[in-house]
Design an enzyme around this catalytic site. Structure first.
Site, mmCIF file in Angstrom:
data_model
loop_
_atom_site.group_PDB
_atom_site.id
_atom_site.type_symbol
_atom_site.label_atom_id
_atom_site.label_comp_id
_atom_site.label_asym_id
_atom_site.label_seq_id
_atom_site.Cartn_x
_atom_site.Cartn_y
_atom_site.Cartn_z
ATOM 1 N N ARG A 1 -35.684 62.009 28.431
ATOM 2 C CA ARG A 1 -34.808 61.078 29.390
ATOM 3 C C ARG A 1 -35.370 59.880 28.798
ATOM 4 O O ARG A 1 -36.021 59.787 28.302
ATOM 5 C CB ARG A 1 -35.897 61.331 30.865
ATOM 6 C CG ARG A 1 -35.127 62.504 31.404
ATOM 7 C CD ARG A 1 -33.705 62.564 31.905
ATOM 8 N NE ARG A 1 -33.247 63.416 32.671
ATOM 9 C CZ ARG A 1 -32.418 64.631 32.221
ATOM 10 N NH1 ARG A 1 -32.261 64.728 30.981
ATOM 11 N NH2 ARG A 1 -32.106 65.805 33.093
ATOM 12 N N HIS B 1 -25.699 62.032 25.778
ATOM 13 C CA HIS B 1 -26.470 62.967 26.289
ATOM 14 C C HIS B 1 -25.590 64.204 26.400
ATOM 15 O O HIS B 1 -25.085 64.963 26.952
ATOM 16 C CB HIS B 1 -26.353 62.558 27.929
ATOM 17 C CG HIS B 1 -27.433 63.266 28.806
ATOM 18 N ND1 HIS B 1 -27.856 62.761 29.737
ATOM 19 C CD2 HIS B 1 -27.889 64.603 28.929
ATOM 20 C CE1 HIS B 1 -28.691 63.891 30.485
ATOM 21 N NE2 HIS B 1 -28.622 64.699 29.825
#
Ligand code: NAP
Length: 286
Positions: A201, A249
């Site tokens: 993250r 991502h």
């Protein structure tokens, strides 16, 4: 496969009749109060930072554990570890007729890869990288015993693993405790010229500290798949930085054919009165 009879709805006027919500942050549900007979919320995402603090959920919240997701992450991480280990960029980018044969890559056994996070995904990747011959170390909240991997926990363990990791892979969840785990101080513990790979993250890294460490040469390169703000704003310095690789991502994603098995198995368990799998510890935040 599980012997369940299921009405699968994308919307309903009768939320009180719903037994399970299959959840993604991009979906329409954020207030679970009207679902008065809910048995569980089943997340399609492995990372649950967007939902675990939702006070309207009074039933078990289960995160995604999916063999397809793990396979994808194993392949992405292994590829990026090998890119940096072999110094592939030197011979792929900027070919100019210059026979640069002065540096051969070291062997994997002479390179240490440190995994921050030894959960479902961290362990899958650590195992794959270990099988290639790398020295593999791992850090988790509770100390783990893993064959072939030297493991660490706690603040002292973090300092130890960072001080020996030539390549660091971040596969931690986004929680109050993991934010900025890589900051000015911890980046300085790494060996000079270390590589960072972050498919965990964006909040795990202090962006400014990373940019400073890249500019000073302390860190050789960072491959980043996740960011504090996604999509990464066009003006963010990561985009143009020569020592940063931005991937959008895409390290891995939930795969319907295998993830549906996880969802169905949890519904089967719910109907049979058995404990759910992969229940989020809401106090720990993951
Ligand atoms: P997981 O099974 O819950 O594993 C999390 C790991 O982090 C565990 O080893 C846990 O330690 C460790 N950890 C948590 N808090 C810690 C702390 N304060 N100090 C040290 N270690 C800590 O999660 P997962 O399925 O492997 O997924 C990891 C993360 O990957 C997700 O949360 C998500 O953010 C990210 N992800 C990214 C993508 C992508 O495409 N980029 C895709 C899927 C997931 P313990 O083992 O002691 O509990």
């Amino acid at each position: 496969d599980k012997g369940l009879e299921v009405d699968l709805l994308c919307e309903t006027d009768a939320p009180e009749t719903v037994d399970y919500v299959i959840y993604a942050p991009s979906g329409p549900v954020s207030d679970f109060t009207p679902f008065t007979n809910l048995k569980a919320v089943l997340s399609l995402w492995a990372g649950v930072e967007k939902i675990e603090g939702n006070a309207s959920i009074k039933v078990p919240l289960c995160r995604m554990v999916d063999e397809g997701l793990s396979e994808g992450m194993r392949e992405w991480v292994t590829g990026h570890v090998l890119r940096h280990h072999l110094g592939m960029d030197a011979h792929i980018l900027g070919q100019n007729g210059d026979w640069r044969n002065d540096v051969a890559p070291p062997l994997a056994k002479n390179r240490t890869v440190g995994f921050l996070g030894l959960g479902t995904l961290g362990l899958a990747c650590a195992d794959a990288v270990s099988r290639l011959g790398f020295q593999v170390k791992g850090w988790s909240r509770d100390l783990k015993i893993v064959d072939g991997i030297e493991t660490f926990a706690g603040a002292d363990g973090l300092r130890e693993i960072l001080s020996v990791s030539d390549i660091v892979v971040l596969l931690l969840p986004d929680t109050a405790e993991t934010q900025n785990v890589l900051n000015h101080e911890s980046l300085n513990l790494l060996p000079d010229g270390a590589f960072i790979i972050n498919p965990g993250r964006g909040t795990l890294i202090d962006d400014d500290a990373l940019l400073a460490a890249l500019d000073s040469g302390k860190i050789a390169h960072a491959t980043l798949d996740v960011f504090r703000v996604e999509p990464l704003p066009e003006t963010h310095p990561f985009w143009a930085h020569p020592k940063v690789t931005v991937t959008p991502h895409i390290a891995s994603e939930t795969r319907p054919d295998t993830a549906s098995q996880t969802i169905a198995e949890n519904m089967r368990r719910g109907e049979a009165g058995e404990p759910f799998l992969h229940v989020v510890d809401r106090a720990a935040g993951y």
